[in-house]
Scaffold this active site. Structure first.
Site, PDB file in Angstrom:
ATOM      1  N   ASP A   5      -6.183   4.737  -5.378  1.00 31.49           N
ATOM      2  CA  ASP A   5      -6.489   3.654  -4.412  1.00 31.49           C
ATOM      3  C   ASP A   5      -5.158   2.693  -4.524  1.00 31.49           C
ATOM      4  OD1 ASP A   5      -6.862   1.387  -2.488  1.00 31.49           O
ATOM      5  OD2 ASP A   5      -8.914   1.542  -3.075  1.00 31.49           O
TER       6      ASP A   5
ATOM      7  N   ASP B 148       0.797  -1.241  -0.036  1.00 30.98           N
ATOM      8  CA  ASP B 148      -0.035  -0.003  -0.028  1.00 30.98           C
ATOM      9  C   ASP B 148       0.812   1.334   0.120  1.00 30.98           C
ATOM     10  OD1 ASP B 148      -2.726  -0.044  -0.145  1.00 30.98           O
ATOM     11  OD2 ASP B 148      -3.230  -0.693   1.696  1.00 30.98           O
TER      12      ASP B 148
ATOM     13  N   SER C  58     -12.283  -5.866  -5.213  1.00 28.57           N
ATOM     14  CA  SER C  58     -11.575  -4.581  -5.863  1.00 28.57           C
ATOM     15  C   SER C  58     -12.402  -3.989  -7.049  1.00 28.57           C
ATOM     16  CB  SER C  58     -10.128  -5.033  -6.112  1.00 28.57           C
ATOM     17  OG  SER C  58      -9.934  -5.619  -7.546  1.00 28.57           O
TER      18      SER C  58
ATOM     19  N   ASP D  38     -12.303   4.626  -4.306  1.00 27.44           N
ATOM     20  CA  ASP D  38     -12.901   3.323  -4.506  1.00 27.44           C
ATOM     21  C   ASP D  38     -13.835   2.897  -5.796  1.00 27.44           C
ATOM     22  OD1 ASP D  38     -11.754   1.903  -2.508  1.00 27.44           O
ATOM     23  OD2 ASP D  38     -13.413   2.585  -1.016  1.00 27.44           O
TER      24      ASP D  38
ATOM     25  N   GLU E  99      -5.415   7.124  -0.043  1.00 30.01           N
ATOM     26  CA  GLU E  99      -5.896   6.504   1.161  1.00 30.01           C
ATOM     27  C   GLU E  99      -4.934   6.506   1.950  1.00 30.01           C
ATOM     28  OE1 GLU E  99      -8.196   2.202   1.747  1.00 30.01           O
ATOM     29  OE2 GLU E  99      -6.866   2.326   0.315  1.00 30.01           O
TER      30      GLU E  99
ATOM     31  N   THR F  56      -7.568  -5.469  -0.567  1.00 36.48           N
ATOM     32  CA  THR F  56      -6.491  -5.963   0.162  1.00 36.48           C
ATOM     33  C   THR F  56      -6.372  -7.573   0.599  1.00 36.48           C
ATOM     34  OG1 THR F  56      -7.445  -5.407   2.381  1.00 36.48           O
ATOM     35  CG2 THR F  56      -5.962  -3.714   1.232  1.00 36.48           C
TER      36      THR F  56
ATOM     37  N   ILE G 169      -3.932  -0.097  -3.342  1.00 39.44           N
ATOM     38  CA  ILE G 169      -4.427  -1.461  -3.379  1.00 39.44           C
ATOM     39  C   ILE G 169      -5.922  -1.419  -3.009  1.00 39.44           C
ATOM     40  CG2 ILE G 169      -4.058  -3.702  -2.509  1.00 39.44           C
ATOM     41  CD1 ILE G 169      -1.072  -3.609  -2.052  1.00 39.44           C
ATOM     42  N   ASP G 170      -6.749  -1.777  -4.066  1.00 41.64           N
ATOM     43  CA  ASP G 170      -8.079  -1.897  -3.782  1.00 41.64           C
ATOM     44  C   ASP G 170      -8.368  -3.318  -3.983  1.00 41.64           C
ATOM     45  OD1 ASP G 170     -10.616  -1.390  -3.534  1.00 41.64           O
ATOM     46  OD2 ASP G 170     -11.114  -1.164  -5.723  1.00 41.64           O
TER      47      ASP G 170
END
Length: 377
Positions: free
Chosen positions: A167, A80, A287, A317, A103, A172, A169-170
């Site tokens: 984002d 992230d 995601s 998101d 984020e 996780t 890492i959408d």
């Protein structure tokens, strides 16, 4: 004209194909439309590709069977921070005046307590970008070091000017499982999403070949259509236009749902499917890869129904997926049929839930959603 550090993207030939169905008065109109946000498009693709490399490097180096058994989230934390640092660093290099709604912030990397994590993130970022970003706090914030890059993502958003939303890492949990996750970057101008890029490192390039080549990047600029390319660092990678499914009946449709039940109301989804006559099994993934799947016709409907009265969606998101669906010929709204409003700040506080579907069946889907939610009260 792109700056030297940005690799030119082969968009003009591809984009001409996607614009054939739109009424244009001259070749000059086509050329002007393709020039709109051309540099931003190229830079965003570069940033998402590099960030995806960081995420994949973290997965290969840090995630083990023991990590998954213990539900250790430290690898996704590294990924992230690393992905956000890479994207923000690239954006700052080319658009130094553009703020970013991201984020993450750097507080967990600061001080002696954050030194080990800070150095690990810095090592990964430098190995991926070829840069020499510093992890030495003595230089912060005077040099473009890892902390400064991450903290460029603290902009509040709003209705005026231009800003990016990221984002890193959408999805996780999908990342930790080695399944679907996405790196998502969008450009918002005066409250409207004008450009979106979604990198899906584990998504099959062709869903009819689920065990085939993986790694998809989707990109869309308002008025230019949506495109898919293989996720790589090859600047000459071919792009192909993508379109939503043309199914005429909801009975022939497929749902694309979250793996995690806390992200959407799966029980209501089941009732909606019954109302729509849907019998085919849902496609489940984490995601904004769900947006990508609907955009290219792997599924027809994506629902993110509210799981509580207080939960508010974040703009990062949905911004990229929103424009990609629209440019692929689909429609997106909240559960009340209102367009998603990205002009308020860091959240979609004027909206409840998300509905994305092929244009031909969208009205029927919204009706079923509203009927179901009304009866559940």
């Amino acid at each position: 004209m792109l700056v030297r550090a940005v690799r030119s993207q082969p968009t003009p030939t591809i984009a001409l194909c996607s614009l054939q169905y739109r009424p244009l008065t001259s070749v000059r109109n086509i050329s002007t439309r393709l020039e709109y946000l051309a540099k931003e498009r190229a830079v965003a693709i570069e940033a998402v590709e590099r960030a995806s490399q960081v995420c994949q490097a973290v997965f290969k180096r840090l995630i083990t069977a023991e990590t998954l058994t213990k539900k250790d989230k430290s690898p996704v934390t590294v990924a992230d921070f690393g992905a956000q640092a890479v994207v923000n660093h690239i954006l700052e290099r080319h658009f130094p005046d553009d703020p970013v709604v991201g984020e993450e912030d750097s507080k967990d990397l600061q001080g002696e307590d954050g030194r080990v994590l800070r150095e690990k993130v810095t090592e990964l970022v430098n190995a991926t970008t070829g840069d020499a970003m510093s992890s030495d706090e003595a230089s912060y914030p005077m040099r473009p070091d890892i902390l400064r890059a991450i903290d460029r993502g603290q902009y509040a958003g709003g209705p005026q000017g231009r800003h990016w939303t990221l984002d890193p890492i959408d999805g996780t949990k999908g990342f930790l499982r080695g399944e679907q996750f996405a790196v998502c970057l969008a450009l918002i101008i005066d409250g409207q999403v004008e450009l979106g890029v979604v990198g899906c490192p584990n998504l099959p390039y062709d869903m009819s070949k689920p065990d085939g080549e993986r790694g998809v990047l989707m990109v869309a600029v308002k008025g230019q259509g949506a495109f898919q390319r293989k996720l790589s660092t090859n600047s000459l990678e071919k792009e192909t236009p993508v379109y939503v499914s043309r199914v005429q009946s909801t009975a022939d449709a497929v749902f694309c749902e979250s793996v995690e039940a806390q992200h959407s109301d799966h029980s209501s989804n089941f009732i909606i499917a019954q109302l729509l006559g849907i019998t085919k099994p849902s496609v489940r993934m984490d995601s904004q890869c769900k947006y990508a799947s609907v955009a290219r016709g792997d599924a027809e409907i994506y629902l993110r129904l509210p799981v509580s009265e207080t939960y508010v969606e974040k703009i990062w998101d949905h911004a990229s997926g929103n424009i990609i669906i629209h440019e692929a010929g689909g429609r997106v709204s909240d559960i009340n049929g209102k367009p998603l409003d990205f002009s308020i700040g860091r959240t979609l506080s004027a909206n409840k839930g998300v509905v994305a579907a092929s244009a031909k069946i969208f009205d029927e889907v919204i009706s079923a959603v509203q009927t179901t939610l009304k009866n559940a009260k």
